[in-house]
Design a protein around this motif. Structure first.
Motif, PDB file in Angstrom:
ATOM      1  N   ALA A 134      53.374 -20.280 -22.526  1.00 18.64           N
ATOM      2  CA  ALA A 134      54.347 -20.862 -21.652  1.00 18.64           C
ATOM      3  C   ALA A 134      55.438 -20.304 -21.577  1.00 18.64           C
ATOM      4  N   TRP A 135      55.815 -18.860 -21.965  1.00 16.50           N
ATOM      5  CA  TRP A 135      56.856 -18.298 -21.678  1.00 16.50           C
ATOM      6  C   TRP A 135      57.268 -17.999 -20.204  1.00 16.50           C
ATOM      7  N   THR A 136      56.012 -17.889 -19.545  1.00 18.86           N
ATOM      8  CA  THR A 136      56.169 -17.566 -18.112  1.00 18.86           C
ATOM      9  C   THR A 136      54.623 -17.801 -17.464  1.00 18.86           C
ATOM     10  N   SER A 137      54.536 -17.219 -16.246  1.00 19.02           N
ATOM     11  CA  SER A 137      53.397 -17.325 -15.527  1.00 19.02           C
ATOM     12  C   SER A 137      53.139 -15.905 -14.919  1.00 19.02           C
ATOM     13  N   ALA A 138      51.849 -15.709 -14.598  1.00 19.93           N
ATOM     14  CA  ALA A 138      51.617 -14.278 -13.889  1.00 19.93           C
ATOM     15  C   ALA A 138      52.359 -14.139 -12.519  1.00 19.93           C
ATOM     16  N   ASP A 139      52.411 -14.895 -11.910  1.00 15.69           N
ATOM     17  CA  ASP A 139      53.257 -14.878 -10.767  1.00 15.69           C
ATOM     18  C   ASP A 139      54.589 -14.826 -10.954  1.00 15.69           C
ATOM     19  N   ARG A 167      60.027 -23.894 -21.508  1.00 17.63           N
ATOM     20  CA  ARG A 167      58.915 -23.184 -21.892  1.00 17.63           C
ATOM     21  C   ARG A 167      57.584 -23.870 -21.294  1.00 17.63           C
ATOM     22  N   ASP A 168      57.470 -24.001 -19.918  1.00 20.33           N
ATOM     23  CA  ASP A 168      56.430 -24.692 -19.532  1.00 20.33           C
ATOM     24  C   ASP A 168      55.691 -23.613 -18.325  1.00 20.33           C
ATOM     25  N   GLY A 169      56.267 -22.415 -18.502  1.00 18.33           N
ATOM     26  CA  GLY A 169      55.583 -21.356 -17.640  1.00 18.33           C
ATOM     27  C   GLY A 169      56.140 -21.352 -16.184  1.00 18.33           C
ATOM     28  N   SER A 170      57.281 -21.940 -16.112  1.00 18.42           N
ATOM     29  CA  SER A 170      57.920 -21.957 -14.839  1.00 18.42           C
ATOM     30  C   SER A 170      58.874 -20.713 -14.979  1.00 18.42           C
ATOM     31  N   ALA A 171      59.390 -20.220 -16.228  1.00 16.27           N
ATOM     32  CA  ALA A 171      60.471 -19.100 -16.244  1.00 16.27           C
ATOM     33  C   ALA A 171      60.008 -17.857 -15.889  1.00 16.27           C
ATOM     34  N   PRO A 172      60.949 -17.133 -15.067  1.00 10.05           N
ATOM     35  CA  PRO A 172      60.649 -15.776 -14.885  1.00 10.05           C
ATOM     36  C   PRO A 172      60.685 -14.921 -16.080  1.00 10.05           C
ATOM     37  N   LEU A 190      44.733  -1.545 -14.287  1.00  8.18           N
ATOM     38  CA  LEU A 190      44.060  -2.212 -15.546  1.00  8.18           C
ATOM     39  C   LEU A 190      44.088  -3.784 -15.108  1.00  8.18           C
ATOM     40  N   ALA A 191      45.203  -4.223 -14.963  1.00 10.46           N
ATOM     41  CA  ALA A 191      45.346  -5.685 -14.889  1.00 10.46           C
ATOM     42  C   ALA A 191      46.428  -6.186 -13.502  1.00 10.46           C
ATOM     43  N   PRO A 192      45.980  -5.833 -12.260  1.00 13.49           N
ATOM     44  CA  PRO A 192      46.894  -6.021 -11.292  1.00 13.49           C
ATOM     45  C   PRO A 192      47.241  -7.643 -11.041  1.00 13.49           C
ATOM     46  N   ASP A 193      46.490  -8.374 -11.567  1.00 13.98           N
ATOM     47  CA  ASP A 193      46.937 -10.005 -11.214  1.00 13.98           C
ATOM     48  C   ASP A 193      47.616 -10.360 -12.474  1.00 13.98           C
ATOM     49  N   ALA A 194      47.943  -9.476 -13.365  1.00 12.48           N
ATOM     50  CA  ALA A 194      48.913 -10.034 -14.605  1.00 12.48           C
ATOM     51  C   ALA A 194      50.041  -9.797 -14.351  1.00 12.48           C
ATOM     52  N   PHE A 195      50.804  -9.376 -13.300  1.00  7.73           N
ATOM     53  CA  PHE A 195      52.065  -9.142 -12.941  1.00  7.73           C
ATOM     54  C   PHE A 195      52.359  -9.252 -11.443  1.00  7.73           C
ATOM     55  N   ALA A 196      53.581  -9.902 -11.248  1.00  4.96           N
ATOM     56  CA  ALA A 196      54.158 -10.157  -9.891  1.00  4.96           C
ATOM     57  C   ALA A 196      54.748  -9.059  -9.344  1.00  4.96           C
ATOM     58  N   GLY A 197      55.605  -8.079 -10.065  1.00  4.35           N
ATOM     59  CA  GLY A 197      55.940  -7.060  -9.808  1.00  4.35           C
ATOM     60  C   GLY A 197      56.123  -5.844 -10.991  1.00  4.35           C
TER      61      GLY A 197
END
Length: 697
Positions: free
Chosen positions: A537-542, A459-464, A562-569
């Motif tokens: 911190a469940w994930t990060s945008a990338d 739970r540190d933002g590293s999980a996809p 609306l928010a293209p930077d919020a998602f990697a895919g």
């Protein structure tokens, strides 16, 4: 994920320039040029060539994932009990069930007779089994196969069934004599879902569809007679209304239901007098929805007249008239459906974002709500064809509990587990956790999120994370278990469902606040959910991939803008990404019925402007988009194949730095591949793509 080079960015180069003719349209003084309108011509060989070239490009671009796809497919297959049996259901003197066999794509519909004194379903492998339909035999030689109607007559002697071999949901109806195995010569084409038998099984009622795929006529067919002798007993002229037909659980009435998105009207015919004229139970009123269930001397009426989250009333079955209140509207509790048994009434409801069941004994206004142990779950009635019974069958699941079938004693409240979906390979639900988070939308609304992850996932933002959403038609995406999902969870991917407005998770107001001129709440809710998952911190945008299909595909296209930077895919399956064009064309399948969901942009300039402001196709911008995988079916009649095809073409032209893939099933419709192994392969394709996007391939 590899990004395509310039030589592949325009698959349109494979199509002759003469075929690439743009169109212009003007509505309410606004003129718009559509450079890819030529893709709507399904009969043009150039269109097919274009789609095939896109498929080839997608296969080339993802070729490095072939091994991973095979691995994930193998995992799904290895966890699935391929030779299996559903829990048998009793109707009359028979137990009915479906079998699957290892190596076969489709289910086999079967039955065995009830033995004297038998009150529980039989064990597997009964020697006196009768095969009613074998989907594998019916599908032989066809790329696609789907059953529409499967309806055994009350006496158990006849089977009405319908088939679709293209995916366009136009079915051919047939009748089989279950005593001899003979399929009768009387068949009907262009039928819709649903049918109903008369009590003596001499008459079959069925539905036909119009040119826009709208079920609109009910016919009476005498078994053994040619279809040319059939009598049309009801026609719905209002293009906003769909028609359905069904036999009540009591076998007493055939009900003809006409409904739009916001209004209903039901007619009844005594099942023992199939030539009688249909009687209207309550005339339609704009904005009043109601459904009907027969129970003894009365019709139960579930309705929203002066009851936003619905109330339960009844009227006389002999002479329908005024409604008598049975359960008044209750704040925070959405009544969704009612089922009647001879001595009990069961109400399916929704409270605090979760489903529930309320049981009421006949002749009493007292009721009890069933309780379940998990914090997140989904529960509902499954097949319950018997009317004279004190046992009901329910289905229960959660994000970690496989689908479980219980028999519930309506008097003692005892629950007996009949079967839990087998998960092979040592699945242990204790290795996984499920959670509920709440996002805060732009207007302050709290939006629930259901989450499942393997224990120990950081739970540190590293999980996809894969975030799924729908948010339309008051359809709720409730917590559910998935064997295929385990291939992601076990690789460290978190899965979450955004219960956004436009769905029905939090009641009727939740739906109303996500439709018509409030539709953008659906999209901003989803973005808020994505941002909340990053914040906590469940994930990060990338590392975050969004997924949705159909109207959920509209959601995918809208949040990409609306928010293209919020998602990697983004995975957009059969996506409704060109809604303004479709809703402006009343000749297209289903358009007129949709005006009560989206608004009528033909007549209302405000609706036109609002829809144009969020339509994914209209709002593609020269920005850096997430990687996008769009999937469609050539024979889809709900979201036409050219919507995602046009969207991907415009993305490539306007924002050429992105990676955009289009995969079209050339022999399927809205639901994708029909065989279970083909469906697993498609799911493995998506999973491999997701794992590649988040760097786990």
């Amino acid at each position: 994920m590899r990004r395509h080079d310039g030589n592949l960015s325009g698959v349109t180069s494979n199509v002759p320039s003469a075929a690439r003719v743009p169109s212009e349209r003007t509505f309410h003084g606004d003129t718009v040029t559509d450079d890819y309108a030529w893709l709507t011509d399904k009969d043009n060989p150039d269109t097919i060539s274009y789609l095939e070239a896109e498929n080839a490009f997608t296969e080339q671009t993802t070729a490095h994932l072939a091994g991973l796809r095979e691995t994930v497919f193998g995992e799904i297959k290895a966890r699935t009990q391929e030779t299996d049996l559903t829990v048998p259901v009793r109707k009359g003197e028979w137990w009915y069930y479906t079998r699957t066999q290892e190596g076969k794509q489709y289910g086999i519909q079967c039955r065995v007779p009830v033995r004297p004194g038998e009150t529980a379903p039989p064990a597997e492998g009964a020697a006196d089994e009768q095969v009613l339909l074998d989907g594998n035999e019916l599908a032989e030689g066809n790329e696609f196969f789907q059953l529409g109607t499967f309806d055994v007559s009350p006496d158990g002697n006849w089977l009405a069934y319908s088939t679709d071999f293209t995916g366009d949901e136009r079915f051919t109806l047939k009748v089989k004599d279950l005593r001899t195995g003979e399929v009768l010569a009387d068949e009907v084409t262009d039928t819709g879902y649903g049918s109903a038998w008369s009590l003596d099984a001499s008459v079959l009622f069925y539905i036909t569809v119009d040119d826009a795929w709208r079920p609109y006529r009910v016919w009476r067919h005498i078994v053994g007679h040619p279809a040319t002798d059939d009598v049309m007993i009801f026609e719905e002229p209002d293009e906003r209304f769909f028609v359905g037909v069904d036999l009540t659980r009591s076998d007493k009435f055939i009900l003809i239901d006409a409904h739009s998105k916001i209004s209903s009207e039901v007619r009844a015919i005594p099942a023992d007098t199939p030539t009688a004229e249909p009687v209207v139970i309550a005339p339609r009123r704009q904005g009043v929805e109601y459904s009907v269930e027969h129970h003894g001397h009365r019709f139960l009426i579930l309705h929203n007249h002066e009851a936003e989250d619905f109330a339960l009333a009844y009227t006389s079955a002999d002479a329908p008239g005024d409604w008598v209140e049975l359960i008044p509207p209750q704040p925070g509790i959405r009544l969704e459906s009612v089922d009647s048994f001879q001595r009990h009434v069961v109400i399916s409801l929704r409270k605090d974002g979760l489903t529930g069941l309320r049981v009421m004994a006949d002749g009493s206004t007292e009721a009890y709500d069933m309780e379940f142990p998990e914090p997140l779950y989904s529960v509902g009635l499954t097949s319950n064809p018997e009317y004279d019974t004190q046992t009901m069958r329910i289905s229960y699941t959660s994000m970690v509990t496989p689908e479980s079938v219980y028999d519930v004693d309506l008097i003692t409240r005892e629950m007996t587990l009949r079967k839990r979906q087998p998960v092979l390979g040592g699945y242990d639900p204790a290795r996984y956790d499920q959670f509920r988070e709440w996002a805060i939308a732009d207007d302050g609304t709290k939006v629930p999120i259901s989450i499942v992850a393997r224990k120990g996932t950081p739970r540190d933002g590293s999980a996809p994370l894969v975030l799924y959403g729908y948010g339309s038609y008051e359809y709720s995406i409730d917590p559910y278990f998935s064997i295929a999902r385990l291939s992601l969870l076990d690789r460290g991917v978190v899965f979450a469902i955004a219960h956004i407005r436009g769905g029905g998770e939090m009641g009727r107001r939740w739906y109303e606040d996500g439709k018509l001129l409030a539709k953008k709440n659906t999209f901003t809710d989803f973005v808020a959910c994505a941002q909340t998952l990053v914040k906590h911190a469940w994930t990060s945008a990338d590392r975050l991939v969004a997924r949705g299909g159909s109207a959920g595909g509209l959601l995918m296209g809208a949040v990409a803008n609306l928010a293209p930077d919020a998602f990697a895919g983004i995975v957009a399956q059969v996506p409704f990404v060109d809604p303004l064009t479709s809703i402006l064309d009343p000749s297209l399948p289903l358009t007129v019925t949709e005006w009560e969901e989206w608004g009528n942009p033909l007549e209302d300039p405000d609706v036109y402007a609002y829809m144009k402001s969020y339509s994914p196709y209209e709002n593609v911008a020269p920005v850096r988009y997430p990687q996008i995988l769009a999937m469609s079916g050539l024979n889809d009649t709900r979201v036409l194949y050219h919507e995602p095809a046009k969207w991907v073409a415009r993305l490539r032209a306007v924002a050429p730095e992105g990676t955009y893939l289009l995969k079209t099933e050339m022999g399927a419709g809205h639901g994708g591949p029909s065989g279970r192994y083909d469906a697993w392969k498609e799911e493995a394709f998506v999973a491999a793509w997701v794992l590649d996007v988040v760097g786990l391939a």
